[in-house]
Motif scaffolding. Structure first.
Motif, PDB file in Angstrom:
ATOM      1  N   MET A 111     -27.946 -36.932 -48.774  1.00 10.20           N
ATOM      2  CA  MET A 111     -26.838 -36.044 -48.469  1.00 10.20           C
ATOM      3  C   MET A 111     -27.217 -34.578 -48.645  1.00 10.20           C
ATOM      4  O   MET A 111     -26.745 -33.715 -47.929  1.00 10.20           O
ATOM      5  N   ASN A 112     -28.050 -34.319 -49.641  1.00 14.39           N
ATOM      6  CA  ASN A 112     -28.485 -32.929 -49.847  1.00 14.39           C
ATOM      7  C   ASN A 112     -29.247 -32.422 -48.643  1.00 14.39           C
ATOM      8  O   ASN A 112     -29.108 -31.259 -48.243  1.00 14.39           O
ATOM      9  N   GLU A 113     -30.086 -33.302 -48.035  1.00 11.82           N
ATOM     10  CA  GLU A 113     -30.817 -32.890 -46.839  1.00 11.82           C
ATOM     11  C   GLU A 113     -29.859 -32.618 -45.684  1.00 11.82           C
ATOM     12  O   GLU A 113     -30.062 -31.696 -44.900  1.00 11.82           O
ATOM     13  N   TRP A 114     -28.810 -33.436 -45.578  1.00  8.05           N
ATOM     14  CA  TRP A 114     -27.818 -33.218 -44.526  1.00  8.05           C
ATOM     15  C   TRP A 114     -27.153 -31.849 -44.704  1.00  8.05           C
ATOM     16  O   TRP A 114     -26.996 -31.088 -43.748  1.00  8.05           O
ATOM     17  N   LYS A 115     -26.752 -31.566 -45.943  1.00  2.04           N
ATOM     18  CA  LYS A 115     -26.106 -30.278 -46.210  1.00  2.04           C
ATOM     19  C   LYS A 115     -27.038 -29.107 -45.958  1.00  2.04           C
ATOM     20  O   LYS A 115     -26.596 -28.015 -45.612  1.00  2.04           O
ATOM     21  N   GLY A 131     -18.929 -45.246 -51.738  1.00  2.00           N
ATOM     22  CA  GLY A 131     -19.723 -44.025 -51.609  1.00  2.00           C
ATOM     23  C   GLY A 131     -19.552 -43.103 -52.795  1.00  2.00           C
ATOM     24  O   GLY A 131     -20.524 -42.503 -53.280  1.00  2.00           O
ATOM     25  N   LEU A 132     -18.324 -42.989 -53.311  1.00  2.00           N
ATOM     26  CA  LEU A 132     -18.059 -42.166 -54.479  1.00  2.00           C
ATOM     27  C   LEU A 132     -18.842 -42.680 -55.688  1.00  2.00           C
ATOM     28  O   LEU A 132     -19.497 -41.909 -56.403  1.00  2.00           O
ATOM     29  N   GLY A 133     -18.791 -44.013 -55.891  1.00  2.00           N
ATOM     30  CA  GLY A 133     -19.535 -44.600 -56.994  1.00  2.00           C
ATOM     31  C   GLY A 133     -21.035 -44.437 -56.842  1.00  2.00           C
ATOM     32  O   GLY A 133     -21.744 -44.150 -57.819  1.00  2.00           O
ATOM     33  N   SER A 134     -21.534 -44.594 -55.616  1.00  2.00           N
ATOM     34  CA  SER A 134     -22.972 -44.457 -55.373  1.00  2.00           C
ATOM     35  C   SER A 134     -23.460 -43.048 -55.668  1.00  2.00           C
ATOM     36  O   SER A 134     -24.548 -42.850 -56.218  1.00  2.00           O
ATOM     37  N   ALA A 135     -22.643 -42.050 -55.286  1.00  2.00           N
ATOM     38  CA  ALA A 135     -23.037 -40.657 -55.527  1.00  2.00           C
ATOM     39  C   ALA A 135     -23.076 -40.356 -57.019  1.00  2.00           C
ATOM     40  O   ALA A 135     -24.024 -39.741 -57.520  1.00  2.00           O
ATOM     41  N   ILE A 136     -22.060 -40.788 -57.743  1.00  2.00           N
ATOM     42  CA  ILE A 136     -22.022 -40.546 -59.185  1.00  2.00           C
ATOM     43  C   ILE A 136     -23.150 -41.298 -59.885  1.00  2.00           C
ATOM     44  O   ILE A 136     -23.739 -40.824 -60.864  1.00  2.00           O
ATOM     45  N   ASN A 137     -23.478 -42.479 -59.334  1.00  2.00           N
ATOM     46  CA  ASN A 137     -24.523 -43.328 -59.915  1.00  2.00           C
ATOM     47  C   ASN A 137     -25.937 -42.872 -59.553  1.00  2.00           C
ATOM     48  O   ASN A 137     -26.916 -43.330 -60.126  1.00  2.00           O
ATOM     49  N   ASN A 138     -26.032 -41.994 -58.561  1.00  2.00           N
ATOM     50  CA  ASN A 138     -27.345 -41.567 -58.036  1.00  2.00           C
ATOM     51  C   ASN A 138     -28.059 -42.685 -57.295  1.00  2.00           C
ATOM     52  O   ASN A 138     -29.282 -42.768 -57.316  1.00  2.00           O
ATOM     53  N   GLY A 139     -27.310 -43.549 -56.622  1.00  2.00           N
ATOM     54  CA  GLY A 139     -27.948 -44.611 -55.848  1.00  2.00           C
ATOM     55  C   GLY A 139     -27.040 -45.809 -55.664  1.00  2.00           C
ATOM     56  O   GLY A 139     -26.076 -46.002 -56.411  1.00  2.00           O
ATOM     57  N   CYS A 140     -27.352 -46.622 -54.652  1.00  2.00           N
ATOM     58  CA  CYS A 140     -26.584 -47.828 -54.354  1.00  2.00           C
ATOM     59  C   CYS A 140     -27.120 -49.000 -55.176  1.00  2.00           C
ATOM     60  O   CYS A 140     -27.741 -48.816 -56.221  1.00  2.00           O
ATOM     61  N   GLY A 141     -26.879 -50.232 -54.696  1.00  2.00           N
ATOM     62  CA  GLY A 141     -27.279 -51.412 -55.445  1.00  2.00           C
ATOM     63  C   GLY A 141     -28.773 -51.541 -55.643  1.00  2.00           C
ATOM     64  O   GLY A 141     -29.262 -51.705 -56.780  1.00  2.00           O
ATOM     65  N   ILE A 142     -29.536 -51.477 -54.559  1.00  2.00           N
ATOM     66  CA  ILE A 142     -30.997 -51.611 -54.656  1.00  2.00           C
ATOM     67  C   ILE A 142     -31.588 -50.455 -55.453  1.00  2.00           C
ATOM     68  O   ILE A 142     -32.499 -50.637 -56.274  1.00  2.00           O
ATOM     69  N   PHE A 166     -20.197 -37.557 -50.078  1.00  2.00           N
ATOM     70  CA  PHE A 166     -20.020 -36.106 -50.054  1.00  2.00           C
ATOM     71  C   PHE A 166     -19.114 -35.662 -51.195  1.00  2.00           C
ATOM     72  O   PHE A 166     -19.419 -34.699 -51.920  1.00  2.00           O
ATOM     73  N   VAL A 167     -17.996 -36.368 -51.370  1.00  2.00           N
ATOM     74  CA  VAL A 167     -17.054 -36.016 -52.437  1.00  2.00           C
ATOM     75  C   VAL A 167     -17.700 -36.238 -53.805  1.00  2.00           C
ATOM     76  O   VAL A 167     -17.587 -35.407 -54.707  1.00  2.00           O
ATOM     77  N   GLY A 168     -18.394 -37.374 -53.947  1.00  2.00           N
ATOM     78  CA  GLY A 168     -19.029 -37.698 -55.225  1.00  2.00           C
ATOM     79  C   GLY A 168     -20.098 -36.702 -55.625  1.00  2.00           C
ATOM     80  O   GLY A 168     -20.227 -36.362 -56.810  1.00  2.00           O
ATOM     81  N   VAL A 169     -20.878 -36.244 -54.654  1.00  2.00           N
ATOM     82  CA  VAL A 169     -21.921 -35.250 -54.946  1.00  2.00           C
ATOM     83  C   VAL A 169     -21.293 -33.959 -55.469  1.00  2.00           C
ATOM     84  O   VAL A 169     -21.789 -33.361 -56.438  1.00  2.00           O
ATOM     85  N   ASP A 170     -20.185 -33.529 -54.861  1.00  2.00           N
ATOM     86  CA  ASP A 170     -19.513 -32.312 -55.319  1.00  2.00           C
ATOM     87  C   ASP A 170     -18.913 -32.497 -56.710  1.00  2.00           C
ATOM     88  O   ASP A 170     -18.993 -31.603 -57.559  1.00  2.00           O
ATOM     89  N   ILE A 171     -18.306 -33.674 -56.946  1.00  2.00           N
ATOM     90  CA  ILE A 171     -17.717 -33.933 -58.262  1.00  2.00           C
ATOM     91  C   ILE A 171     -18.809 -33.923 -59.338  1.00  2.00           C
ATOM     92  O   ILE A 171     -18.633 -33.337 -60.414  1.00  2.00           O
ATOM     93  N   LYS A 172     -19.923 -34.567 -59.020  1.00  2.00           N
ATOM     94  CA  LYS A 172     -21.007 -34.637 -60.013  1.00  2.00           C
ATOM     95  C   LYS A 172     -21.586 -33.256 -60.290  1.00  2.00           C
ATOM     96  O   LYS A 172     -21.903 -32.926 -61.442  1.00  2.00           O
ATOM     97  N   ARG A 173     -21.732 -32.440 -59.251  1.00  2.00           N
ATOM     98  CA  ARG A 173     -22.302 -31.105 -59.444  1.00  2.00           C
ATOM     99  C   ARG A 173     -21.380 -30.208 -60.277  1.00  2.00           C
ATOM    100  O   ARG A 173     -21.838 -29.419 -61.098  1.00  2.00           O
ATOM    101  N   LYS A 174     -20.069 -30.357 -60.078  1.00  2.00           N
ATOM    102  CA  LYS A 174     -19.120 -29.473 -60.743  1.00  2.00           C
ATOM    103  C   LYS A 174     -18.712 -29.945 -62.137  1.00  2.00           C
ATOM    104  O   LYS A 174     -18.471 -29.127 -63.028  1.00  2.00           O
ATOM    105  N   TYR A 175     -18.629 -31.268 -62.310  1.00  2.00           N
ATOM    106  CA  TYR A 175     -18.023 -31.765 -63.548  1.00  2.00           C
ATOM    107  C   TYR A 175     -18.927 -32.679 -64.393  1.00  2.00           C
ATOM    108  O   TYR A 175     -18.653 -32.888 -65.570  1.00  2.00           O
ATOM    109  N   LEU A 176     -19.978 -33.231 -63.809  1.00  2.00           N
ATOM    110  CA  LEU A 176     -20.801 -34.175 -64.549  1.00  2.00           C
ATOM    111  C   LEU A 176     -22.235 -33.667 -64.733  1.00  2.00           C
ATOM    112  O   LEU A 176     -23.028 -34.326 -65.347  1.00  2.00           O
TER     113      LEU A 176
END
Length: 273
Positions: A1-5, A55-66, A263-273
Motif C-alpha cells: 500500500m505504501n508503494e501505491w500511495k 483488510g483493517l486487521g491485516s494492516a494493523i497486523n503488518n500482514g495477512c495469514g501467510i 488503507f484505513v488500517g495503515v493510517d490508523i497504525k501510523r497515527k495511533y499505534l
C-alpha cells in the motif's frame, strides 16, 4: 500500500492478478477428472464488510495469514497472538452470525476460462517486454498463483486460515464440525518448517519477545481478520485465487473491501499505534 500511495501501484496490481494462471489448474482438473474448487457466491453486504474488516486487521497486523506465519517462523512471537485472535474471531462468528444468507451460484462456463487465458497471455506479453523489476514481481506473483492453484486441487482447504477456521468450529461445538483430515495438518507443518529453514538459511531468524502492548495489538488484528474472513467466506488467498479468477462479483467486492480496509488500517497504525 505504501508503494501505491507513493505512485507505484505495480506490486498491488501483481497481487490482484496473481490468479490469472488458474486456468492451467482447470485444464489439469479436466484431464485428471478432478473437481474444480472455485467458489462463486451471490454478492451481498457481508462481503464488503468482511473485506474491510479483514483488510483493517491485516494492516494493523503488518500482514495477512501467510505473512503472519512467515513472521512467526522468523521468531517474532507477537504473531502468535494473531493466530489466537483468528480463533477468537471465527469462534464469534461461529456462535453468532448476521441473519443474512450466503447463496452459492453455479460455476462459470468455458467462456470465462477462455477469457482468463486471453488475459493471462496479454499480461505475460506485457511483463516479458518490461524491465527486470517488472518481470521479477509479476512473474513471481503469477508463479505463486499457479502453484497455489495446483495445491487447491490436491487439498481445497490447504490455507492455514481454513484449518484454524475448522478448528474454531470444533471449539464452539458446531453441529456440522468435523476434525480436519491428516493431510491438512501435514501441509501446515510443512509450510512452517519451510518458512523456518528459509529464515534460518537467510540468517533472518531472531527471537523477539514483544511488549504486552504489541501482543494486544496483534490479538485485536487477528480477531478482525477472523471475523472478516468468516463474513466474506474466505480471506485474501481465497478471494485472489478462487474467486477473482472466475470473475466472482462477490470476490471483487471483498477484494475492494480489503484494499479499503488496508488503507484505513495503515493510517490508523501510523497515527495511533
Amino acid at each position: 500500500m505504501n508503494e501505491w500511495k507513493n505512485g507505484n501501484p505495480s506490486f498491488l496490481l501483481a497481487i490482484i492478478f496473481s490468479g490469472v494462471l488458474s486456468w492451467v489448474a482447470v485444464v489439469t482438473a479436466f484431464i485428471l477428472d478432478l473437481p474444480l474448487q472455485f467458489k462463486v457466491y451471490e454478492p451481498s453486504i457481508l462481503f464488503a464488510i468482511g473485506g474491510v474488516l479483514f483488510g483493517l486487521g491485516s494492516a494493523i497486523n503488518n500482514g495477512c495469514g501467510i505473512s503472519t506465519l512467515t513472521r512467526l517462523s522468523k521468531g517474532e512471537f507477537a504473531y502468535s497472538a494473531t493466530i489466537v485472535g483468528w480463533l477468537i474471531g471465527w469462534s464469534i462468528l461461529a456462535t453468532w452470525r448476521p441473519d443474512v444468507s450466503v447463496i452459492a451460484l453455479p460455476l462459470p462456463t468455458n467462456v470465462t476460462y477462455g477469457a482468463l487465458i486471453i488475459i493471462s497471455l496479454m499480461i505475460s506479453v506485457w511483463v516479458a517486454f518490461g524491465n527486470n523489476a517488472r518481470k521479477k514481481v509479476w512473474f513471481g506473483m503469477m508463479g505463486i498463483g499457479l502453484l497455489s492453484g495446483f495445491i487447491f486441487l490436491y487439498q481445497p482447504k490447504w490455507p492455514p486460515s481454513a484449518l484454524l477456521h475448522d478448528l474454531s468450529n470444533l471449539i464452539t461445538g458446531q453441529d456440522n464440525a468435523i476434525w480436519p483430515d491428516l493431510t491438512r495438518y501435514l501441509l501446515f507443518i510443512a509450510l512452517l518448517i519451510g518458512m523456518f529453514f528459509s529464515a534460518w538459511k537467510a540468517k533472518r531468524y531472531f527471537i523477539v519477545l514483544p511488549h504486552i502492548k504489541y501482543w494486544l495489538i496483534h490479538l485485536l488484528s487477528g480477531v478482525l481478520m477472523g471475523i472478516g474472513a468468516s463474513l466474506a467466506m474466505g480471506g485474501n488467498s481465497f478471494q485472489l485465487l478462487m474467486a477473482l479468477p472466475v470473475f466472482s462479483v462477490a470476490g471483487i467486492i471483498a477484494i475492494l473491501g480489503i484494499i479499503v480496509g488496508i488503507f484505513v488500517g495503515v493510517d490508523i497504525k501510523r497515527k495511533y499505534l
